[in-house]
Design an enzyme around this catalytic site. Structure first.
Site, PDB file in Angstrom:
ATOM      1  CG  HIS A  83      -1.932  94.913 127.331  1.00  0.00           C
ATOM      2  ND1 HIS A  83      -0.615  94.566 127.110  1.00  0.00           N
ATOM      3  CD2 HIS A  83      -2.552  94.720 126.150  1.00  0.00           C
ATOM      4  CE1 HIS A  83      -0.458  94.187 125.859  1.00  0.00           C
ATOM      5  NE2 HIS A  83      -1.619  94.272 125.241  1.00  0.00           N
ATOM      6  CG  ASP A  99       1.819  94.297 129.474  1.00  0.00           C
ATOM      7  OD1 ASP A  99       0.763  94.043 130.096  1.00  0.00           O
ATOM      8  OD2 ASP A  99       1.831  94.565 128.248  1.00  0.00           O
ATOM      9  N   GLY A 117      -4.477  92.150 118.825  1.00  0.00           N
ATOM     10  CA  GLY A 117      -4.987  90.792 118.980  1.00  0.00           C
ATOM     11  C   GLY A 117      -3.872  89.786 119.144  1.00  0.00           C
ATOM     12  CG  ASN A 118      -0.409  88.990 116.619  1.00  0.00           C
ATOM     13  OD1 ASN A 118      -0.659  89.609 115.582  1.00  0.00           O
ATOM     14  ND2 ASN A 118      -0.197  87.686 116.632  1.00  0.00           N
ATOM     15  CB  SER A 119      -1.704  91.495 123.266  1.00  0.00           C
ATOM     16  OG  SER A 119      -1.152  92.766 123.142  1.00  0.00           O
ATOM     17  CG  LEU A 172      18.593 100.719 145.495  1.00  0.00           C
ATOM     18  CD1 LEU A 172      19.593 101.419 144.588  1.00  0.00           C
ATOM     19  CD2 LEU A 172      19.216 100.472 146.855  1.00  0.00           C
ATOM     20  N   GLY A 173      14.575 102.847 146.356  1.00  0.00           N
ATOM     21  CA  GLY A 173      13.906 104.065 146.764  1.00  0.00           C
ATOM     22  C   GLY A 173      14.650 105.307 146.339  1.00  0.00           C
TER      23      GLY A 173
END
Length: 389
Positions: free
Chosen positions: A124, A154, A225-227, A282-283
């Site tokens: 992100h 992510d 901002g730490n992401s 697997l679905g």
């Protein structure tokens, strides 16, 4: 979430900018061996009352945590009434449906994990960026190349071409609740900041942040901002990649989440080798409870083990293997299944085209099935409803 005032906050932040550059894309999915450093042993000593300073840890790790600045081109309509369906038809009929492009900048953090310039961060932070600029603690700056992203976890990998890069080694040994950790990043864009706390919990999931969740929870203060920044132990090893917080205000309230370094390293190597993360699939659609049904259609409340299946994708691996809606998956390759998260993670780790032994409960009977695992579709191509595997 237990209260409407509590919300989950991803840690990247956005501000307006007036310039942009064309997006740099990865043109090389195959990469040479990554030059990783070995895990550091715990050598920091303290006085009679414990550790008196974490300065040695910070000196060893902070140079490898970078600030990331991104620019994204966002298109929007020229008239605010275009958001109303009735007025949109009017504008389109008169040929007045015009869009403008506006640059938007964001900021986050990243961790240099190899001498050849590979950097781990969050999807992100950089996933939609047209330009990525990395700033090091020593004052150097460089444009980064996007190697690949994995929206399901992510995570993202970018690369810079600079020499003499500092790195942080991955922690491969076990973490424990109570371990002291430091969070390093660029909160609110104020500049590199270090905060201290402990590991509050391990294996957090079901938060609705990512498709695959196995978070480290920490009370080290992390903020927007730490992401993509580093969560390190006192020896200077990378424990996790800071990703999100629970908050009423948008700021830190002592409940932060980091992606474990073992998962981050695995995803990174997949991205570097294949340009994407290849997972098993697997679905099936997983039910919210594990009750299942009896043969007569009545609810079976006696099932405390296994994972109940609400639906099966037609033509998918589970369907081809004989699995039916309302089956309860008890085990996969003799490993008992007790939660949706465990099932998803177990299947994801299995190589596509591998045949697995599945035991399901169907009514009052146990049925043995052989299912050939498929390749999990990309996020953009699949229905990413919560609880789907």
């Amino acid at each position: 979430m237990s209260t409407p005032y509590l919300r989950l906050v991803l840690l990247s932040s956005l501000i307006a900018l007036s310039a942009c550059q064309p997006k740099e894309q990865s043109d090389d999915a195959k990469s040479p061996a990554v030059q990783l450093t070995q895990e550091r042993p715990v050598t920091i000593q303290g006085g009679a009352s414990g550790v008196s300073s974490y300065a040695p840890t910070v000196k060893a790790t902070a140079p490898a945590v970078v600030n990331i600045f991104t620019t994204e081109i966002v298109k929007h309509s020229t008239h605010p009434l275009m958001n109303d369906p009735m007025f949109r038809r009017f504008f389109e009929f008169h040929g007045m449906n015009r869009e403008e492009s506006e640059p938007r900048s964001g900021l986050g953090s990243g961790v240099i994990v190899s001498k050849d310039g590979y950097i781990l961060t969050n999807n992100h932070v950089v996933g939609k960026a047209n330009e990525i600029v990395v700033a090091l603690q020593d004052g150097r700056k460089a444009k980064a190349k996007l190697i690949g992203t994995d929206p399901d976890s992510d995570l993202a990998v970018i690369k810079i071409d600079l020499k003499d890069l500092p790195t942080i080694p991955f922690k491969t040994s076990t973490n424990e609740v109570g371990d002291v950790v430091l969070a390093i990043g660029n909160p609110f864009g104020v500049g590199q900041t270090v905060t201290q706390g402990i590991i509050s919990a391990l294996g957090r999931n079901g938060l609705g942040i990512n498709t695959f969740e196995d978070f480290i929870q920490t009370d080290a203060a992390i903020n927007p901002g730490n992401s993509g920044g580093a969560l390190v132990d006192v020896a200077g090893n990378l424990v996790g990649i800071n990703t999100a917080i629970y908050s009423r205000s948008g700021g830190s309230m002592g409940i932060g989440f980091a992606i474990p370094s073992q998962l981050a390293q695995s995803v990174m190597m997949e991205i570097i080798s294949h340009g994407q993360v290849i997972r098993g699939w697997l679905g099936v659609e997983i039910k919210q409870d594990n009750s299942g049904f009896n043969e007569d259609g009545s609810l079976n409340n006696k099932s405390s083990d296994g994972v109940a299946i609400g639906g099966v994708v037609r033509g998918g691996p589970a369907s081809e293997g004989g699995m039916r809606p309302n089956d309860v998956i008890l085990s996969i390759n003799k490993q008992k299944m007790s939660s949706a998260n465990q099932l998803m993670n177990t299947i994801a780790k299995i190589k596509p085209n591998t045949t697995i032994d599945v035991v399901v409960k169907r009514g009052n009977q146990e049925v043995d099935l052989s299912v050939t695992v498929g390749k999990r579709p990309k996020t953009e191509e699949s229905q990413q409803d919560e609880g789907q595997e």
